[in-house]
Each structure stands twice: as C-alpha cells, then as structure tokens.
Design a protein around this motif. Structure first.
Motif, PDB file in Angstrom:
ATOM      1  N   ILE A   1       1.085  -1.034  -0.045  1.00 52.69           N
ATOM      2  CA  ILE A   1      -0.086   0.173   0.007  1.00 52.69           C
ATOM      3  C   ILE A   1       0.941   1.356   0.002  1.00 52.69           C
ATOM      4  O   ILE A   1       1.648   1.446   0.924  1.00 52.69           O
ATOM      5  N   GLY A   2       1.051   2.009  -1.228  1.00 53.16           N
ATOM      6  CA  GLY A   2       1.877   2.996  -1.331  1.00 53.16           C
ATOM      7  C   GLY A   2       3.368   2.579  -1.025  1.00 53.16           C
ATOM      8  O   GLY A   2       4.000   1.575  -1.847  1.00 53.16           O
ATOM      9  N   ARG A   3       4.039   3.188  -0.259  1.00 59.63           N
ATOM     10  CA  ARG A   3       5.535   2.768   0.161  1.00 59.63           C
ATOM     11  C   ARG A   3       5.731   1.825   1.426  1.00 59.63           C
ATOM     12  O   ARG A   3       6.651   1.573   1.836  1.00 59.63           O
ATOM     13  N   TYR A   4       4.703   1.346   1.873  1.00 58.34           N
ATOM     14  CA  TYR A   4       4.593   0.517   3.188  1.00 58.34           C
ATOM     15  C   TYR A   4       3.922  -0.960   2.487  1.00 58.34           C
ATOM     16  O   TYR A   4       3.163  -1.135   1.618  1.00 58.34           O
TER      17      TYR A   4
ATOM     18  N   ASP B   1       6.284   3.119  13.031  1.00 60.76           N
ATOM     19  CA  ASP B   1       5.228   2.440  13.062  1.00 60.76           C
ATOM     20  C   ASP B   1       4.050   3.697  13.078  1.00 60.76           C
ATOM     21  O   ASP B   1       2.896   3.539  12.380  1.00 60.76           O
ATOM     22  N   ARG B   2       4.326   4.643  13.839  1.00 63.45           N
ATOM     23  CA  ARG B   2       3.489   6.035  13.809  1.00 63.45           C
ATOM     24  C   ARG B   2       3.191   6.482  12.350  1.00 63.45           C
ATOM     25  O   ARG B   2       2.163   6.446  12.029  1.00 63.45           O
ATOM     26  N   ALA B   3       4.328   6.576  11.906  1.00 67.97           N
ATOM     27  CA  ALA B   3       4.279   6.857  10.271  1.00 67.97           C
ATOM     28  C   ALA B   3       3.682   6.212   9.356  1.00 67.97           C
ATOM     29  O   ALA B   3       2.711   6.604   8.700  1.00 67.97           O
ATOM     30  N   ARG B   4       3.804   4.831   9.434  1.00 68.61           N
ATOM     31  CA  ARG B   4       3.266   3.866   8.614  1.00 68.61           C
ATOM     32  C   ARG B   4       1.379   3.997   8.819  1.00 68.61           C
ATOM     33  O   ARG B   4       0.759   3.905   8.009  1.00 68.61           O
ATOM     34  N   THR B   5       1.051   4.250  10.281  1.00 65.57           N
ATOM     35  CA  THR B   5      -0.214   4.208  10.612  1.00 65.57           C
ATOM     36  C   THR B   5      -1.017   5.340   9.946  1.00 65.57           C
ATOM     37  O   THR B   5      -1.892   5.296   9.348  1.00 65.57           O
ATOM     38  N   VAL B   6      -0.226   6.612  10.097  1.00 63.35           N
ATOM     39  CA  VAL B   6      -0.585   7.885   9.569  1.00 63.35           C
ATOM     40  C   VAL B   6      -1.001   7.613   8.019  1.00 63.35           C
ATOM     41  O   VAL B   6      -1.915   7.985   7.390  1.00 63.35           O
ATOM     42  N   PHE B   7       0.236   7.209   7.417  1.00 63.26           N
ATOM     43  CA  PHE B   7      -0.008   7.017   5.948  1.00 63.26           C
ATOM     44  C   PHE B   7      -1.299   6.175   5.574  1.00 63.26           C
ATOM     45  O   PHE B   7      -2.028   6.257   4.678  1.00 63.26           O
ATOM     46  N   PHE B   8      -1.314   4.942   6.439  1.00 68.51           N
ATOM     47  CA  PHE B   8      -2.434   4.126   5.824  1.00 68.51           C
ATOM     48  C   PHE B   8      -3.832   4.806   6.167  1.00 68.51           C
ATOM     49  O   PHE B   8      -4.810   4.664   5.489  1.00 68.51           O
TER      50      PHE B   8
END
Length: 127
Positions: A44-47, A74-81
C-alpha cells in the motif's frame, strides 16, 4: 507506477511469515472471518501491510518485540495508511499466540461485525 523492489520484498515476506502472522492469516484467509476478503503482505503505497482488506478498509498489523524500538516508524505507517482511507489495528505477537479468540473478537468489534449474542436454548421467554 509501483516500485518492483517493494513488490518483490512483499513476495519474500509472504514466504517467510512469522509464526504469529501465519496463525492470524489462517484465521482470516479465504473469507473465513465474517466474509471479509483479506490479503497478506499487501503493498500500500510505500509500505507493506501485514494483513489488509478493502471492504471494510482495514489494516491489521502484528507487532513483534522489535516494534518497541520503532515506534516513530510504526506511527508514520499508521498515519500513511489512515491517509489512504484505512483504519489500523495492531496486535502483539504474544496476544496472537496465546489469545487468538480475544484477538478475533477485538477485530470483529473494530470492523463493526461483532458476533451476535448467544441466545438461551429455551428462547426469550425462559424464566
């Protein structure tokens, strides 16, 4: 255009899933969980999400011991998702390994498909 290196990494991660990821996957695969079609190690995108679904838009992350050291990531991933429209729920490896029923109950509540209460065998008029 997709980054093919990320796709290849996702394929490798599917082949080398951790034991908790595999156990959770076996509970969710093939629309076994409330008819939801989940995918594992989805780009999903860059993750790469551990497990995700499009209907409802949810990402399920299974966090091991190393996640305590990467809280910012992990926080950055969550924000991105979440920016992509997903809701994110995280479970610890220990919970998946020792309390699968509780994990699945929490996931059902999270996606809004909680199990119906068990009715009395005598019916609603039982005394």
């Amino acid at each position: 255009m997709r980054d093919w290196r990320l796709i290849e990494l996702a394929k490798k991660m599917r082949r080398e899933q951790t034991e908790p990821e595999l156990r959770l996957w076996f509970q969710l695969r093939a629309e076994r969980f409330h008819g939801i079609k989940f995918r594992r190690q989805k780009v999903i995108g860059r993750y790469i999400a551990d497990v995700s679904a499009r209907d409802p838009m949810v990402v399920v992350e299974v966090d091991g011991d190393t996640h305590g050291f990467q809280e910012d990531y992990d926080r950055a991933r969550t924000v991105f998702f979440e920016e992509q429209g997903y809701r994110v729920i995280r479970f610890a490896n220990l919970d998946v390994m020792t309390n699968m029923e509780g994990v699945l109950e929490q996931l059902a509540l999270f996606v809004g498909r909680a199990p119906l209460p068990t009715l009395s065998p005598e019916g609603e008029r039982a005394i």
